[in-house]
Design an enzyme around this catalytic site. Structure first.
Site, PDB file in Angstrom:
ATOM      1  N   TYR A 280       0.854  -1.187   0.000  1.00 26.68           N
ATOM      2  CA  TYR A 280       0.000   0.000   0.000  1.00 26.68           C
ATOM      3  C   TYR A 280       0.888   1.234   0.000  1.00 26.68           C
ATOM      4  O   TYR A 280       1.935   1.257   0.648  1.00 26.68           O
ATOM      5  CB  TYR A 280      -0.912   0.000   1.228  1.00 26.68           C
ATOM      6  CG  TYR A 280      -1.971  -1.082   1.195  1.00 26.68           C
ATOM      7  CD1 TYR A 280      -1.652  -2.402   1.482  1.00 26.68           C
ATOM      8  CD2 TYR A 280      -3.279  -0.783   0.843  1.00 26.68           C
ATOM      9  CE1 TYR A 280      -2.618  -3.400   1.426  1.00 26.68           C
ATOM     10  CE2 TYR A 280      -4.254  -1.772   0.794  1.00 26.68           C
ATOM     11  CZ  TYR A 280      -3.921  -3.075   1.087  1.00 26.68           C
ATOM     12  OH  TYR A 280      -4.881  -4.055   1.025  1.00 26.68           O
ATOM     13  N   GLU A 281       0.441   2.285  -0.701  1.00 21.05           N
ATOM     14  CA  GLU A 281       1.284   3.477  -0.803  1.00 21.05           C
ATOM     15  C   GLU A 281       1.543   4.105   0.566  1.00 21.05           C
ATOM     16  O   GLU A 281       2.471   4.883   0.734  1.00 21.05           O
ATOM     17  CB  GLU A 281       0.662   4.498  -1.752  1.00 21.05           C
ATOM     18  CG  GLU A 281      -0.647   5.089  -1.255  1.00 21.05           C
ATOM     19  CD  GLU A 281      -1.367   5.913  -2.316  1.00 21.05           C
ATOM     20  OE1 GLU A 281      -0.988   5.841  -3.487  1.00 21.05           O
ATOM     21  OE2 GLU A 281      -2.324   6.605  -1.952  1.00 21.05           O
ATOM     22  N   SER A 282       0.730   3.754   1.538  1.00 24.75           N
ATOM     23  CA  SER A 282       0.922   4.274   2.897  1.00 24.75           C
ATOM     24  C   SER A 282       2.183   3.717   3.550  1.00 24.75           C
ATOM     25  O   SER A 282       2.584   4.200   4.603  1.00 24.75           O
ATOM     26  CB  SER A 282      -0.292   3.907   3.745  1.00 24.75           C
ATOM     27  OG  SER A 282      -0.511   2.505   3.714  1.00 24.75           O
TER      28      SER A 282
ATOM     29  N   ILE B 116      -6.545   3.249   2.541  1.00 22.56           N
ATOM     30  CA  ILE B 116      -5.230   2.638   2.337  1.00 22.56           C
ATOM     31  C   ILE B 116      -4.260   2.995   3.455  1.00 22.56           C
ATOM     32  O   ILE B 116      -3.115   2.570   3.430  1.00 22.56           O
ATOM     33  CB  ILE B 116      -4.626   3.014   0.970  1.00 22.56           C
ATOM     34  CG1 ILE B 116      -4.842   4.488   0.699  1.00 22.56           C
ATOM     35  CG2 ILE B 116      -5.186   2.155  -0.118  1.00 22.56           C
ATOM     36  CD1 ILE B 116      -4.187   4.925  -0.570  1.00 22.56           C
TER      37      ILE B 116
END
Lengths: 326, 274
Positions: free
Chosen positions: B70-72, B86
């Protein structure tokens, strides 16, 4: 173009001389905002979904700051509230939605519709997430820009003239560039910090480290104020050292309705409710009157919602820790 | 072979027109079709919304070793509840690694470590360009959408990108109002390395069928869902839609898929509405 939105003429990051390098920096949220956030400042309140310091956003609203340039990857509810309260002149961002729940309607009212619409009036400067990350990385590294392989075949550079390009001196490849972002002040929320501002977080790390190092001033807001020995017992967990921090605020539940891993969960019900509140300017004003302007501080905000701990307190998934011996 | 879908050729859906009440919703079918695209062990960059659900369905069925990124900053996430966003805390608990977003975008995405990118879209055009920024003019939009988030760089760098979007003429115009994330062709120029290292959108999964780029990069209809005709899909697309012949009719969700989606993965219907 003011100094705030002219990236090539931004001052380099430096510590204000009146900030002591050591000694206690603990102060109230009111004093921290009064000391470090001024009208017209470029302000970053970071935290990617996690550790978003609503307590600071609310205090900025209470103190009536105006003309702020608000920067964040995801403006989230905290900037929607500040836009709705009239604090912002400009928004610098990369994803302006209500994560998992819908839209940010105060933001949308401020940018949608024909030119000359009285509800409009918010300037925007838009990147992708990587672009915002790279801007802060350049700011933190003391460089004027950051190269990246991005934006080919997209309309983003046409929408934002600050997205430029450079020819690589080694390969001849054309790379996209974004200018350094050096905020006047960055506010980060953390699980724990000591009185000097040595700050530890865990869970999602977002871009808080880059934002803090890029910034002229840093306010740390912590769930727990701990002894320096707690920090020194686990130094790999430290995000920023105290010597770049100007103020430390002890504010339990200061990230609500965002969350703090290991302390409390995200208040998803409130994020869903914000869809309804923010859609109607009158409801938004009523919300701000009751929960922001109508309370003196975070403690009173929490007292108005006595069910939070029951609903949101985190379960226990403690890790065993490591041996730092040698 | 590619044919003009408006010629009236119908998809070979054996059960077309039976009038039975639907056993599953369009969103459930989309999630299942999207999940089938993922192979066990692949490294997937997961976008918000239905892609998130599809990846977690794949992990619960045929692809238990899918690596969800996840971009997190959550790497190898194993969420025990459906992540609402996300940045959900359940993505951290039990994951393989949590890193800062500078690491995610540079060391993982830009450095070519991501095999599949999974994106939702407000608009997709003839060439697979994606718009999640504005409807209307950028400076004075009719509708302001959230913007790129990480989508521009996902569609740039993931080795292949899968897009999920519901069909309508508004959502599938001949050209999008704003190109947020790169497709196969931009103002007539085909995507190429090194500026665009990944293959870009290679499948667009809709609520009634699947589109894929042909050799020129134009999206053509390659598969339909049960009870759906190519002609009805063509009428909801803003360009003269062509289709691959023979066109495939995809299997409906299994009972096990539906039970997983409804009872375990999205019991509150956060993403399965409609």
């Amino acid at each position: 173009m003011s100094r705030h939105d002219d990236p090539v003429h931004q001052r380099p990051a430096h510590r204000r001389p009146d900030v002591p390098a050591s000694g206690s920096k603990v102060m109230s949220m009111r004093d921290a905002i009064t000391s470090f956030v001024h009208d017209g400042d470029t302000v970053v309140i970071e935290g990617f979904t996690h550790l978003i310091c609503f307590a600071a956003g609310h205090e900025i609203i209470r103190q009536g700051r105006r003309g702020l340039v608000l920067c964040r990857l995801t403006p989230d509810l905290v900037y929607d509230q500040m836009i709705g309260a009239g604090c912002a002149r400009k928004l610098v961002f990369s994803w302006a939605g209500n994560p998992g729940a819908g839209s940010l309607h105060a933001f949308r009212r401020a940018v949608e519709g024909p030119a000359g619409d009285s509800a409009r009036g918010l300037e925007i400067e838009e990147y992708s997430h990587f672009g915002m990350v790279a801007r802060l990385a350049a700011g933190a590294a003391g460089l004027p820009f950051w190269p990246m392989r991005d934006y080919a075949g997209t309309d983003l550079p046409a929408a934002n003239p600050h997205i430029a390009s450079v020819t690589c001196p080694y390969t001849g490849e054309t790379l996209a560039t974004v200018p350094a972002l050096n905020p006047d002040v960055t506010i980060i929320h953390a699980q724990r910090a000591d009185a000097e501002g040595n700050t530890q977080i865990w869970g999602l790390l977002g871009v808080q480290k880059e934002a803090a190092f890029a910034s002229r001033h840093v306010i740390v807001v912590a769930e727990e104020l701990v002894d320096e020995r707690v920090i020194r017992a686990d130094p790999n967990r430290t995000l920023v050292p105290g010597f770049i921090v100007g103020a430390v605020v002890h504010e339990p539940w200061g990230a609500h309705p965002s969350y703090a891993q290991g302390y409390y969960d995200r208040d998803n019900a409130f994020y869903v409710t914000w869809e309804r509140i923010s859609r109607d300017p009158a409801q938004l004003a009523t919300y701000l009157d009751r929960y922001v302007m109508g309370v003196p501080d975070r403690a009173a905000y929490l007292a108005a919602m006595p069910d939070l701990a029951d609903r949101l307190r985190a379960g226990n998934r403690t890790c065993a820790g490591v041996n730092y011996g040698y | 072979m590619v044919t003009d879908a408006s010629s009236g050729t119908r998809a070979a859906a054996a059960s077309a027109g039976t009038g039975r009440p639907a056993r599953y919703s369009p969103n459930e079918m989309m999630a299942v079709v999207a999940a089938r695209e993922l192979r066990n062990g692949e490294i997937v960059f997961v976008g918000i919304g239905l892609p998130n659900l599809a990846c977690n369905l794949a992990r619960a069925t045929h692809a238990p070793d899918l690596v969800l990124i996840y971009e997190s900053g959550a790497i190898g996430a194993v969420p025990e509840r459906l992540p609402v966003s996300i940045g959900d805390p359940s993505l951290v608990t039990g994951s393989l690694m949590v890193c800062g977003m500078a690491d995610v975008f540079q060391y993982l995405l830009q450095n070519g470590r991501i095999e599949v990118g999974f994106l939702g879209a407000a608009q997709v055009d003839r060439w697979g360009n994606i718009n999640t920024t504005v409807v209307g003019d950028y400076a004075h939009p009719t509708v302001r959408l959230p913007g790129s988030g990480g989508a521009a760089e996902i569609a740039t760098h993931a080795r292949r990108t899968i897009v999920v979007a519901r069909l309508s003429r508004r959502a599938f115009p001949a050209s999008v109002d704003f190109v947020t994330s790169p497709g196969q062709r931009y103002h007539g120029t085909a995507r190429s390395k090194p500026a665009l290292p990944g293959a870009g959108p290679v499948k667009v999964i809709t609520d009634r069928g699947v589109l894929e780029p042909d050799a020129t990069g134009e999206l053509v209809l390659t598969a339909v869902y049960p009870d759906v005709t190519a002609a009805e899909i063509a009428s909801d697309v803003g360009w003269p839609l062509r289709f691959r012949d023979p066109i495939e009719t995809l299997d409906p969700p299994t009972d096990a898929d539906l039970a997983l989606l409804r009872e375990r993965l999205d019991p509150d219907k956060l993403f399965l509405k409609g």
